[in-house]
Motif scaffolding. Structure first.
Motif, short mmCIF file in Angstrom:
data_model
loop_
_atom_site.label_atom_id
_atom_site.label_comp_id
_atom_site.label_asym_id
_atom_site.label_seq_id
_atom_site.Cartn_x
_atom_site.Cartn_y
_atom_site.Cartn_z
N GLU A 1 0.57 26.56 62.15
CA GLU A 1 -0.15 26.29 63.38
C GLU A 1 -0.24 24.79 63.67
N GLY A 2 0.24 23.98 62.78
CA GLY A 2 0.00 22.55 62.89
C GLY A 2 -1.25 22.21 62.11
N ASP A 3 -1.32 20.98 61.65
CA ASP A 3 -2.41 20.57 60.76
C ASP A 3 -3.79 20.80 61.36
N GLN A 4 -3.99 20.40 62.61
CA GLN A 4 -5.32 20.50 63.21
C GLN A 4 -5.74 21.95 63.42
N GLU A 5 -4.83 22.76 63.94
CA GLU A 5 -5.15 24.16 64.17
C GLU A 5 -5.37 24.90 62.85
N ALA A 6 -4.59 24.53 61.84
CA ALA A 6 -4.76 25.15 60.53
C ALA A 6 -6.15 24.87 59.98
N GLN A 7 -6.60 23.63 60.12
CA GLN A 7 -7.92 23.27 59.62
C GLN A 7 -9.01 23.99 60.40
N LYS A 8 -8.79 24.19 61.70
CA LYS A 8 -9.77 24.94 62.50
C LYS A 8 -9.91 26.36 61.98
N SER A 9 -8.78 26.99 61.64
CA SER A 9 -8.82 28.35 61.11
C SER A 9 -9.56 28.40 59.78
N ILE A 10 -9.30 27.41 58.93
CA ILE A 10 -9.97 27.35 57.63
C ILE A 10 -11.47 27.17 57.82
N ASN A 11 -11.86 26.29 58.75
CA ASN A 11 -13.29 26.05 58.99
C ASN A 11 -13.98 27.31 59.53
N LYS A 12 -13.29 28.03 60.43
CA LYS A 12 -13.86 29.26 60.97
C LYS A 12 -13.99 30.32 59.87
N ALA A 13 -13.01 30.36 58.97
CA ALA A 13 -13.08 31.31 57.87
C ALA A 13 -14.26 31.00 56.96
N ARG A 14 -14.52 29.72 56.74
CA ARG A 14 -15.67 29.33 55.92
C ARG A 14 -16.98 29.73 56.57
N GLN A 15 -17.04 29.63 57.90
CA GLN A 15 -18.23 30.09 58.62
C GLN A 15 -18.44 31.59 58.39
N ASP A 16 -17.35 32.34 58.47
CA ASP A 16 -17.44 33.79 58.24
C ASP A 16 -17.88 34.10 56.82
N VAL A 17 -17.36 33.34 55.86
CA VAL A 17 -17.74 33.55 54.46
C VAL A 17 -19.24 33.36 54.28
N ASN A 18 -19.78 32.28 54.84
CA ASN A 18 -21.21 32.02 54.71
C ASN A 18 -22.05 33.09 55.40
N LYS A 19 -21.60 33.51 56.58
CA LYS A 19 -22.32 34.55 57.32
C LYS A 19 -22.33 35.87 56.54
N LEU A 20 -21.16 36.27 56.05
CA LEU A 20 -21.06 37.54 55.34
C LEU A 20 -21.83 37.50 54.03
N SER A 21 -21.77 36.39 53.31
CA SER A 21 -22.53 36.26 52.07
C SER A 21 -24.02 36.44 52.33
N GLY A 22 -24.50 35.82 53.41
CA GLY A 22 -25.91 35.94 53.75
C GLY A 22 -26.31 37.36 54.11
N GLU A 23 -25.47 38.04 54.87
CA GLU A 23 -25.78 39.41 55.27
C GLU A 23 -25.80 40.36 54.06
N ILE A 24 -24.82 40.20 53.18
CA ILE A 24 -24.77 41.08 52.01
C ILE A 24 -25.95 40.80 51.08
N TYR A 25 -26.32 39.54 50.96
CA TYR A 25 -27.49 39.20 50.13
C TYR A 25 -28.75 39.85 50.68
N GLU A 26 -28.94 39.80 52.00
CA GLU A 26 -30.12 40.44 52.60
C GLU A 26 -30.09 41.95 52.38
N TRP A 27 -28.91 42.54 52.50
CA TRP A 27 -28.75 43.98 52.23
C TRP A 27 -29.13 44.29 50.79
N TYR A 28 -28.66 43.46 49.86
CA TYR A 28 -28.93 43.70 48.44
C TYR A 28 -30.42 43.59 48.14
#
Length: 252
Positions: A213-240
């Protein structure tokens, strides 16, 4: 007796109004919850001192699971587990692999009854894990394995590997997860014989196939994935936490 899996209707979403950037990450929720149910006793006892992720497409599931375990341990005043990664594959050289494993052993500390939890995105035959398992056993390190999915839904593969590896192996679903092969979301990749994964961002210019995707777009995807990771971790923790409260309420 095997614990009953909870289905998606049992899931508590801590932030329903916020959507995920990647469906592949969102779909990890139920399998990871199922794995937590299977490992409930070990998790609540704080036995896993290290979460060892199978790079590269196992990095995202490991980050999610590791985030949940860190939150659980913090609430219970346990020491935070160390999060480490290694490219599990059948062609990994024995000597550098053993060197990495000895470092893991040093991280764990000597003469402790603690375990490593290996996280992988999918098991087909278990071939990719055999060199790592062999090295862990040779170094006297206790471990369990958690796989997000099982290709083909063959439970006999899991049963046979439990005997061969001499450890507990749990799974979240009897299918291959959508995250399988989505290595770019974790920002790393591996090549033949690697014992340490490589940064996609640093190597994109050297390999045309990595400049997806090019360096900048690639980093955007990685950053968005990290946002999803944090969101999902929080939701599963609350469920647990809610599930634990429900269990405690039933006991009373």
């Amino acid at each position: 007796m095997q614990k009953e899996f909870f289905n998606g209707e049992d899931t508590i979403n801590a932030n329903l109004e916020s959507e995920f950037n990647f469906r592949e990450i969102e779909l990890l929720e139920e399998p990871i919850e199922n794995i937590l149910i299977e490992l409930e006793d070990e998790v609540n006892s704080g036995h896993y001192k290290m979460i060892l992720g199978d790079d590269a497409s196992g990095r995202i599931p490991t980050d999610v699971f590791g985030g949940v375990i860190k939150s659980i341990y913090k609430e219970k005043n346990f020491e935070a587990p160390k999060i480490r990664f290694i490219p599990a594959n059948p062609n990994i050289p024995e000597e550098p692999l053993d060197k990495r494993v000895r470092l893991f052993k040093k991280d764990l500390g000597a003469d402790k009854p603690d375990k490593i939890l290996i996280i992988t995105d999918s098991i087909v035959s278990g071939e990719h894990l055999r060199p790592l398992v062999h090295s862990l056993k040779n170094n006297g390190i206790k471990f369990d394995v958690a796989t997000i999915g099982v290709k083909g839904g063959d439970i006999n593969v899991i049963k046979n590997l439990k005997v061969e590896f001499g450890c507990n192996i749990v799974f979240g679903a009897l299918t291959v997860p959508n995250i399988y092969g989505k290595r770019y979301l974790g920002g790393v990749y591996k090549e033949y014989g690697d014992v340490v994964s490589r940064s996609r961002k640093k190597n994109a210019k050297k390999h045309e196939d990595l400049a997806y995707e090019g360096d900048q777009e690639a980093q955007k995807s990685i950053n968005k994935a990290r946002q999803d990771v944090n969101k999902l971790s929080g939701e599963i923790y609350e469920w647990y936490k809610q599930k634990q409260r429900d269990v405690d309420g039933d006991k009373n």
